[in-house]
Design a protein around this motif. Structure first.
Motif, PDB file in Angstrom:
ATOM      1  N   ARG A  68       0.843  -1.190   0.000  1.00 45.85           N
ATOM      2  CA  ARG A  68       0.000   0.000   0.000  1.00 45.85           C
ATOM      3  C   ARG A  68       0.876   1.236   0.000  1.00 45.85           C
ATOM      4  NH1 ARG A  68      -2.886  -0.575   4.635  1.00 45.85           N
ATOM      5  NH2 ARG A  68      -4.466  -1.815   3.557  1.00 45.85           N
ATOM      6  N   ILE A  69       0.551   2.182  -0.861  1.00 48.59           N
ATOM      7  CA  ILE A  69       1.260   3.457  -0.938  1.00 48.59           C
ATOM      8  C   ILE A  69       0.376   4.531  -0.325  1.00 48.59           C
ATOM      9  CG2 ILE A  69       2.199   5.231  -2.486  1.00 48.59           C
ATOM     10  CD1 ILE A  69       2.792   2.951  -4.490  1.00 48.59           C
ATOM     11  N   GLY A  70       0.929   5.283   0.612  1.00 44.81           N
ATOM     12  CA  GLY A  70       0.199   6.392   1.204  1.00 44.81           C
ATOM     13  C   GLY A  70       0.464   7.666   0.422  1.00 44.81           C
ATOM     14  N   VAL A  71      -0.581   8.431   0.153  1.00 41.36           N
ATOM     15  CA  VAL A  71      -0.450   9.672  -0.608  1.00 41.36           C
ATOM     16  C   VAL A  71      -0.990  10.834   0.204  1.00 41.36           C
ATOM     17  CG1 VAL A  71      -1.176  10.945  -2.660  1.00 41.36           C
ATOM     18  CG2 VAL A  71      -0.586   8.522  -2.849  1.00 41.36           C
ATOM     19  N   MET A  90      -3.838   4.329 -10.633  1.00 43.17           N
ATOM     20  CA  MET A  90      -3.883   3.399 -11.767  1.00 43.17           C
ATOM     21  C   MET A  90      -2.565   2.636 -11.893  1.00 43.17           C
ATOM     22  SD  MET A  90      -5.888   5.733 -14.592  1.00 43.17           S
ATOM     23  CE  MET A  90      -5.598   4.539 -15.894  1.00 43.17           C
ATOM     24  N   ALA A  91      -1.446   3.360 -11.792  1.00 43.55           N
ATOM     25  CA  ALA A  91      -0.138   2.711 -11.904  1.00 43.55           C
ATOM     26  C   ALA A  91       0.098   1.753 -10.748  1.00 43.55           C
ATOM     27  CB  ALA A  91       0.971   3.768 -11.963  1.00 43.55           C
ATOM     28  N   ALA A  92      -0.321   2.153  -9.558  1.00 48.30           N
ATOM     29  CA  ALA A  92      -0.155   1.287  -8.386  1.00 48.30           C
ATOM     30  C   ALA A  92      -0.957   0.005  -8.550  1.00 48.30           C
ATOM     31  CB  ALA A  92      -0.586   2.033  -7.120  1.00 48.30           C
ATOM     32  N   ARG A  93      -2.198   0.133  -9.013  1.00 46.43           N
ATOM     33  CA  ARG A  93      -3.047  -1.045  -9.190  1.00 46.43           C
ATOM     34  C   ARG A  93      -2.431  -2.015 -10.188  1.00 46.43           C
ATOM     35  NH1 ARG A  93      -7.601   1.025 -11.614  1.00 46.43           N
ATOM     36  NH2 ARG A  93      -7.939   2.190  -9.693  1.00 46.43           N
ATOM     37  N   THR A  94      -1.867  -1.484 -11.268  1.00 46.47           N
ATOM     38  CA  THR A  94      -1.212  -2.326 -12.269  1.00 46.47           C
ATOM     39  C   THR A  94      -0.036  -3.087 -11.667  1.00 46.47           C
ATOM     40  OG1 THR A  94      -1.853  -0.802 -14.038  1.00 46.47           O
ATOM     41  CG2 THR A  94      -0.048  -2.305 -14.512  1.00 46.47           C
ATOM     42  N   GLY A  96       0.131  -4.083  -8.563  1.00 46.70           N
ATOM     43  CA  GLY A  96      -0.296  -4.885  -7.418  1.00 46.70           C
ATOM     44  C   GLY A  96      -0.297  -4.147  -6.101  1.00 46.70           C
ATOM     45  N   TYR A  97      -0.315  -2.824  -6.154  1.00 44.92           N
ATOM     46  CA  TYR A  97      -0.360  -1.995  -4.946  1.00 44.92           C
ATOM     47  C   TYR A  97      -1.716  -1.302  -4.849  1.00 44.92           C
ATOM     48  CZ  TYR A  97       4.658  -2.371  -3.960  1.00 44.92           C
ATOM     49  OH  TYR A  97       5.906  -2.837  -3.635  1.00 44.92           O
ATOM     50  N   SER A  98      -2.079  -0.900  -3.662  1.00 45.73           N
ATOM     51  CA  SER A  98      -3.246  -0.052  -3.449  1.00 45.73           C
ATOM     52  C   SER A  98      -2.760   1.305  -2.959  1.00 45.73           C
ATOM     53  CB  SER A  98      -4.203  -0.674  -2.435  1.00 45.73           C
ATOM     54  OG  SER A  98      -3.569  -0.827  -1.174  1.00 45.73           O
ATOM     55  N   VAL A  99      -3.668   2.277  -2.981  1.00 45.99           N
ATOM     56  CA  VAL A  99      -3.323   3.646  -2.565  1.00 45.99           C
ATOM     57  C   VAL A  99      -4.317   4.123  -1.514  1.00 45.99           C
ATOM     58  CG1 VAL A  99      -3.290   6.066  -3.318  1.00 45.99           C
ATOM     59  CG2 VAL A  99      -2.164   4.315  -4.704  1.00 45.99           C
ATOM     60  N   ALA A 298       2.051   9.242 -17.430  1.00 46.00           N
ATOM     61  CA  ALA A 298       3.483   8.934 -17.338  1.00 46.00           C
ATOM     62  C   ALA A 298       4.032   9.303 -15.966  1.00 46.00           C
ATOM     63  CB  ALA A 298       4.255   9.671 -18.437  1.00 46.00           C
ATOM     64  N   LEU A 299       3.552  10.422 -15.412  1.00 50.14           N
ATOM     65  CA  LEU A 299       4.014  10.833 -14.090  1.00 50.14           C
ATOM     66  C   LEU A 299       3.613   9.812 -13.027  1.00 50.14           C
ATOM     67  CD1 LEU A 299       5.283  12.938 -12.196  1.00 50.14           C
ATOM     68  CD2 LEU A 299       3.048  14.064 -12.092  1.00 50.14           C
ATOM     69  N   GLY A 300       2.369   9.353 -13.071  1.00 54.16           N
ATOM     70  CA  GLY A 300       1.921   8.348 -12.108  1.00 54.16           C
ATOM     71  C   GLY A 300       2.743   7.078 -12.193  1.00 54.16           C
TER      72      GLY A 300
END
Length: 339
Positions: A68-71, A90-94, A96-99, A298-300
Motif C-alpha cells: 500500500r502506498i500512502g499519498v 492506476m499505476a499502483a493497481r497495475t 499490485g499496490y493499493s493507494v 506517465a508521471l503516475g
C-alpha cells in the motif's frame, strides 16, 4: 489439477495449472527478480485464467509489507493534483499496490505530521506527496520516517525522492511560442508562490523571458481559481500595453478570457492567452485555449516505479522529469500593434 468445486482458487491451484511449485507462484506474486520470463508468463496466465486473488493479509504477514502506498495531496479539488492522484492509483493497481490518500486543505487543522501519522498507522510501505506547498515540505523534513518518501516537485531534493513533470521546459515552450508569434511584452499570472509548481513556472518564465530580451514586468500572483482571473480582467480600465498573458493554469486562463470578453476585449485579437494543464474543456472554450499538456499518466507510472525501486533496493530510475507538450489553439496569435 485439483477440482475447485465452489471454493475460491488458491495458490496451489495456480501452481498446478502453471506446472510450478507454490513457492514459485509466491515469488512471482512478490515480484522476485530471479524468475525466468517464461515461468513468470505461465504463472500470470494461470492467475488470469483462474481469476485468482491473493490473500493480502497473508501476503503482508509473510513479506512484512502491505503493498500500500500512502499519498498526501494538497488541494484535492484542483485539476492537476487530482489527475496525478488518479494516475498514481492506476499505476499502483497495475503493479499490485493499493493507494490510501489523505488531503490537506487551505486552513485545515490537519497538519503534514497528522497526515503522515494517519498513513503510517495503516502500515503503508511508502509515501508520496502530490502538489506540495513549500511550507508542507519544510514540515515533512522534520519528520523521521522508516519508509521511502517521494515528493512530486520540479527540483531535486537531498531529503526525498523526487519525480515531476518538467515545469521549466513546459514554461519555456510557452515563451518560445509567444515570441515566435512576435510578442515581446508578456504578463505572467502566477499561482500562489508557496506552491512549488507555481514557483517553478514563475522562475522559468523569468529566465526564459530574459533569454529572449523580453521586457521585465511584475507578475500577478493568483490563487489558481477562474474567479481570480475573471476579477483581474474586469479591473482593467483599458487595453494594457502587454500583448500576451501566460497564465499558470487553465482555470485562471479561462476565467481571464471570460473577464476580457465581458470588458469588450477580444482574444486573441487584443490579447493572446496561454494556460498550463490542458484541462478537458480547454479545447472547447471560445476561443479554444492554447496550453501546455502534462502527461499525468506517465508521471503516475514514474512515481510508482521510483517507489518500487526504493522498496526493492534496486537502482533508482534516471528519468525523473516527464516531458511536456505545447498545444497551440485559437487563444494565441500574432500581437496587435501597440501605440
Amino acid at each position: 489439477m485439483a477440482s475447485l468445486g465452489s471454493d475460491k482458487p488458491g495458490i496451489r491451484h495456480v501452481a498446478d495449472l502453471a506446472g510450478v511449485s507454490h513457492m514459485t507462484v509466491s515469488r512471482v506474486l512478490n515480484d522476485h527478480p530471479n524468475i525466468k520470463p517464461d515461468t513468470r508468463r505461465r504463472v500470470l496466465e494461470a492467475i488470469e485464467e483462474l481469476d485468482y486473488r491473493p490473500n493480502m493479509v497473508a501476503r503482508a504477514l509473510a513479506t512484512q509489507r502491505t503493498r500500500r502506498i500512502g499519498v498526501i495531496i494538497e488541494s484535492a479539488v484542483s485539476f492537476g493534483p487530482t489527475s496525478i492522484l488518479r494516475a498514481v492509483e492506476m499505476a499502483a493497481r497495475t503493479s499490485g499496490y493499493s493507494v490510501t490518500a489523505v488531503a490537506l486543505h487551505e486552513g485545515d487543522t490537519l497538519s503534514p505530521q497528522d497526515a503522515v501519522d494517519n498513513l503510517t498507522a495503516q502500515g503503508v510501505d511508502a509515501l508520496c506527496v502530490i502538489a506540495p506547498r513549500s511550507s508542507s515540505v519544510a514540515a515533512l523534513r522534520r519528520i523521521s520516517l522508516n519508509v521511502p518518501m517521494l515528493v512530486v516537485k520540479a527540483d531535486a531534493d537531498p531529503t526525498f525522492l523526487t519525480v515531476s513533470i518538467d515545469q521549466q521546459a513546459g514554461t519555456g515552450l510557452v515563451v518560445d511560442h509567444l515570441v515566435a508569434l512576435g510578442h515581446r511584452d508578456i504578463l505572467h499570472i502566477a499561482g500562489p508562490l508557496d506552491w512549488l509548481d507555481a514557483r517553478a513556472r514563475e522562475r522559468a518564465f523569468h529566465a526564459r523571458a530574459k533569454s529572449w530580451g523580453i521586457r521585465e514586468r511584475p507578475i500577478v500572483v493568483g490563487d489558481w481559481t477562474a474567479d481570480f482571473a475573471y476579477d483581474f480582467a474586469k479591473g482593467l480600465n483599458r487595453l494594457p500595453d502587454y500583448t500576451a498573458v501566460f497564465v499558470a493554469n487553465d482555470d485562471m486562463a479561462i476565467g481571464l478570457i471570460h473577464g476580457l470578453h465581458d470588458k469588450g476585449f477580444e482574444v486573441p485579437k487584443d490579447l493572446s492567452i496561454v494556460g498550463f494543464d490542458d484541462v478537458p474543456l480547454a479545447r472547447h472554450f471560445l476561443p479554444p485555449l492554447t496550453t501546455v499538456r502534462q502527461d499525468f499518466t506517465a508521471l503516475g507510472g514514474a512515481v510508482v516505479e521510483m517507489l518500487r525501486a526504493a522498496l526493492e533496493e534496486r537502482e533508482l530510475p534516471q528519468l525523473t522529469r516527464i516531458p511536456t507538450e505545447l498545444v497551440a489553439r485559437g487563444s494565441s496569435a500574432a500581437p496587435r500593434e501597440v501605440r
